[in-house]
Each structure stands twice: as C-alpha cells, then as structure tokens.
Design a protein around this motif. Structure first.
Motif: not given
Length: 281
Positions: A3, A133, A135-136, A148, A203-205, A209
């Motif tokens: 991440k 979507r 918080e990415d 973010s 994707d933050g987790e 991409t």
C-alpha cells in the motif's frame, strides 16, 4: 502490491510510490499550504487566548501564582487546542461519512457527532448519489504530487443542472470533498483540480493502479452541526494553473531557496592575535 506509505519532512506530507520507494511526491494539501496565511489568524489566536483568560480568570490567576510560565503556555495554547479538537471531530465525521456512503450501518454516535450524521443522511436522501470509490490516492508523475481524495460520486442532473434524486437526469462523475469547517474556502478548488488531473489513482490498501478517469465536475459537501450544503466547485484550467504555481513555490521553499546563497567571498576578519599573544599561550 504494497500500500501507499506517507512520511513527514519539515512539516509537510510526502507520498512514497508503492512499487518504487525512490519516487516521493509532496501531498496536495502541503502544496496548497504555500498559500499566504489568512490575515485573520493572528487576531483570532489573540482573541482565543484573551477569551480563555477572561472566562477562567480565577483559575489562571491561581495557576500564575504557582507557575507563571505554565499559565503563559496554557493561555497561548488556546487556539492550538481548539483547532485540534475541531480537527479530531472532522476526522471522526469523515470516517462516519465514508461508512454511510458505502452503505454501512451506523448506530449510536457521540452527541457532538450526531448532527453531522443526521445531516449526511439528509444529503443522501436529497441527492441520492452513487458511491464510486473513496480515500484512495491520486498520483501525478507529470507534475510531481500526490494526495488522498475523499470520494468519487455519481450524481444525476437535469438539463438545467439541478439534482434529480430519482436519477432521471444525466449521470455525472464527480470528484467530491467533505468539509466540516466553519465555512467552505476557495482552496478546495485547488485541491480538487489537482486530484482530477493526476495521472492515475492508486488503491490506498492494495497499491493497485489504474488511469484517472475524466470527471464531469467537482463538488464540496459542507456539513456543520447546524446545516449542510452540496456546492459545485470550479476546477478549470486556470484553477489548476494556480495549483502548479504553488507546486513551484513548494519546490522553491523546500529545495532551491536553500541553495541560492553561496559561501562568503569576503567577510569581516576575526580578532587579531599578535605574535606575543601566541607565544604567551
């Protein structure tokens, strides 16, 4: 894939690329922090300290008698403590908003957060947005920044640009931001314009991409404990150009400004030490 990680340097937030740790970009909000500080902050800080002193004059007098420096620190920190409390409420409200927009059940919350939840539910009913979507990370190698974002929404508008909560209008993909501050400020336009024009989204987790889509618009949902409003935001090319100027200012402030002054070519000589003085040592 790993991440996205962030680090802080000199008070600014930087994002580290999940696949290449050598690629580090400053955060969007840190870049926007290059804007001149609002001139009301000084008087506001003074008023917060003065208000605290007047409202708790006996307590402060007693503290000052025992610890003068401690009393000074207590009063001078009034604005900072208030800002932290408001920031904490904002962070908790953002978490609740994300849960609600994702369709999660939110039960009882603290009394100070309940108005925010109630108003967000009113927004959902009045607008009926589709969650896309949240918080990415928006990432730009082209211009060198990352950040973010709060949320992508799909909303439906009629030909006049009015919300159609029954989704009878035309769908629009919106880059949106939640704000719980006292007012909405113009710099949200810089923030959203930067997110929209990033090269891709991470994707933050998972670190996966994909290319950044083309957005139909941008908006800010301003929620306080008293009211809410969903407002369109202009993120045109002139707004993004201003963000890029701030990006250049950030580079100047953090790097180039520290290199432009060279070592002295000449300077005042030190105190003369005579031969007699040297021999006497």
């Amino acid at each position: 894939m790993p991440k996205v990680r962030t680090i802080y340097r000199g008070g600014s937030r930087f994002y580290i690329h999940p696949e290449n740790r050598e690629i580090v970009h400053p955060g969007v909000t840190s870049v926007i922090g290059m804007l001149p500080k609002q001139n009301f902050l000084g008087p506001w800080n003074a008023k917060m300290a003065a208000t605290l002193a007047v409202d708790s004059i006996d307590f402060v007098a007693d503290m000052a008698a025992r610890d003068r420096e401690g009393a000074i620190q207590y009063l001078s920190g009034a604005a900072r403590r208030y800002t932290k409390v408001r920031a904490d409420v904002g962070s908790e409200a953002h978490d609740l908003f994300e849960r609600l927009i994702r369709g999660e059940y939110v039960g009882r919350v603290r009394s100070d957060l309940q108005p925010y939840v109630d108003h967000f539910r009113e927004f959902l009913k009045a607008v009926n947005p589709e969650f896309v979507r949240a918080e990415d990370v928006a990432w730009s190698d082209t211009y060198g920044y990352a950040g973010s974002f709060d949320v992508w929404l799909r909303v439906w508008l009629d030909d006049a640009g009015n919300i159609t909560p029954d989704r009878s209008g035309k769908p629009h993909l919106i880059m949106a931001d939640w704000k719980t501050s006292k007012a909405t400020y113009p710099d949200v336009a810089l923030q959203l314009a930067a997110y929209q024009r990033a090269d891709f989204v991470i994707d933050g987790e998972t670190g996966e991409t994909e290319p950044m889509p083309v957005f139909d618009g941008a908006a800010v949902l301003h929620i306080t404990d008293e009211t809410w409003a969903f407002k369109p935001v202009d993120t045109g090319d002139d707004v993004f150009a201003e963000f890029l100027r701030l990006r250049g200012t950030f580079e100047w402030d953090r790097d180039l400004s520290r290199k432009v002054i060279g070592k002295p070519l000449a300077k005042k000589a030190g105190r003369l030490v005579t031969g007699t003085q040297r021999r006497a040592r």
